[in-house]
Motif scaffolding. Structure first.
Motif, PDB file in Angstrom:
ATOM      1  N   ALA A   1      -2.480  -0.112  10.554  1.00  0.00           N
ATOM      2  CA  ALA A   1      -3.853  -0.417  10.977  1.00  0.00           C
ATOM      3  C   ALA A   1      -4.003  -0.414  12.497  1.00  0.00           C
ATOM      4  O   ALA A   1      -5.068  -0.734  13.006  1.00  0.00           O
ATOM      5  N   GLN A   2      -2.965  -0.031  13.211  1.00  0.00           N
ATOM      6  CA  GLN A   2      -2.966  -0.082  14.676  1.00  0.00           C
ATOM      7  C   GLN A   2      -3.067   1.330  15.258  1.00  0.00           C
ATOM      8  O   GLN A   2      -2.094   2.078  15.242  1.00  0.00           O
TER       9      GLN A   2
ATOM     10  N   TRP B   1      -8.665  -4.622   4.583  1.00  0.00           N
ATOM     11  CA  TRP B   1      -9.781  -5.505   4.902  1.00  0.00           C
ATOM     12  C   TRP B   1     -10.491  -5.980   3.644  1.00  0.00           C
ATOM     13  O   TRP B   1     -10.936  -7.132   3.572  1.00  0.00           O
ATOM     14  N   LEU B   2     -10.593  -5.141   2.627  1.00  0.00           N
ATOM     15  CA  LEU B   2     -11.177  -5.570   1.357  1.00  0.00           C
ATOM     16  C   LEU B   2     -10.322  -6.661   0.698  1.00  0.00           C
ATOM     17  O   LEU B   2     -10.845  -7.644   0.162  1.00  0.00           O
TER      18      LEU B   2
ATOM     19  N   TYR C   1       0.843  -1.192   0.000  1.00  0.00           N
ATOM     20  CA  TYR C   1       0.000   0.000   0.000  1.00  0.00           C
ATOM     21  C   TYR C   1       0.881   1.246   0.000  1.00  0.00           C
ATOM     22  O   TYR C   1       1.742   1.399   0.869  1.00  0.00           O
ATOM     23  N   PRO C   2       0.692   2.149  -0.969  1.00  0.00           N
ATOM     24  CA  PRO C   2       1.547   3.344  -1.054  1.00  0.00           C
ATOM     25  C   PRO C   2       1.385   4.269   0.157  1.00  0.00           C
ATOM     26  O   PRO C   2       0.284   4.464   0.652  1.00  0.00           O
ATOM     27  N   ASN C   3       2.500   4.782   0.607  1.00  0.00           N
ATOM     28  CA  ASN C   3       2.547   5.781   1.686  1.00  0.00           C
ATOM     29  C   ASN C   3       1.968   5.304   3.012  1.00  0.00           C
ATOM     30  O   ASN C   3       1.533   6.117   3.824  1.00  0.00           O
TER      31      ASN C   3
ATOM     32  N   LEU D   1      -6.228   5.147   7.764  1.00  0.00           N
ATOM     33  CA  LEU D   1      -7.563   4.543   7.693  1.00  0.00           C
ATOM     34  C   LEU D   1      -7.901   4.023   6.298  1.00  0.00           C
ATOM     35  O   LEU D   1      -8.544   2.988   6.158  1.00  0.00           O
ATOM     36  N   GLU D   2      -7.460   4.716   5.271  1.00  0.00           N
ATOM     37  CA  GLU D   2      -7.740   4.244   3.912  1.00  0.00           C
ATOM     38  C   GLU D   2      -6.970   2.959   3.620  1.00  0.00           C
ATOM     39  O   GLU D   2      -7.519   2.022   3.042  1.00  0.00           O
TER      40      GLU D   2
END
Length: 103
Positions: free
Chosen positions: A70-71, A89-90, A62-64, A82-83
């Motif tokens: 996620a913690q 999760w998706l 995931y970039p950046n 958050l994104e």
């Protein structure tokens, strides 16, 4: 009732003995943030080993996003993304639907 066996490794891809990895039957999903260079390198090393053993794997960077993105309590929430968490999760949901569908 059907039981599903999944292997989960949250950290420490490096150092898995090749003879142990050779026994794995489950596909592997690796998700990490691009700013977590140690995790990215560990994932690449692990997945190279998995590829050499013809194991099924997927990797998403995931970039950046940084370590433990996620913690919310890690690093006083400074790494929380958050994104990236939503997309993670998706990805997990999609992976499980494809590899461990519930009938």
């Amino acid at each position: 009732q059907r039981w599903i066996h999944l292997n989960f490794i949250l950290v420490g891809f490096d150092g898995i003995a090749e003879d142990q990895l050779a026994k794995w039957e489950s596909p592997v999903l690796a998700i990490t943030g691009s700013l977590d260079t140690g995790s990215v390198q560990s994932s690449v090393n692990f997945l190279t080993q998995a590829k050499n053993l013809s194991k099924s794997y997927e990797m998403y960077i995931y970039p950046n996003a940084d370590h433990a993105y996620a913690q919310p309590l890690f690093n006083e929430g400074k790494n929380l993304n958050l994104e990236a968490t939503r997309v993670t999760w998706l990805l997990i949901d999609d992976f499980l639907k494809r590899h461990a569908p519930v009938e």
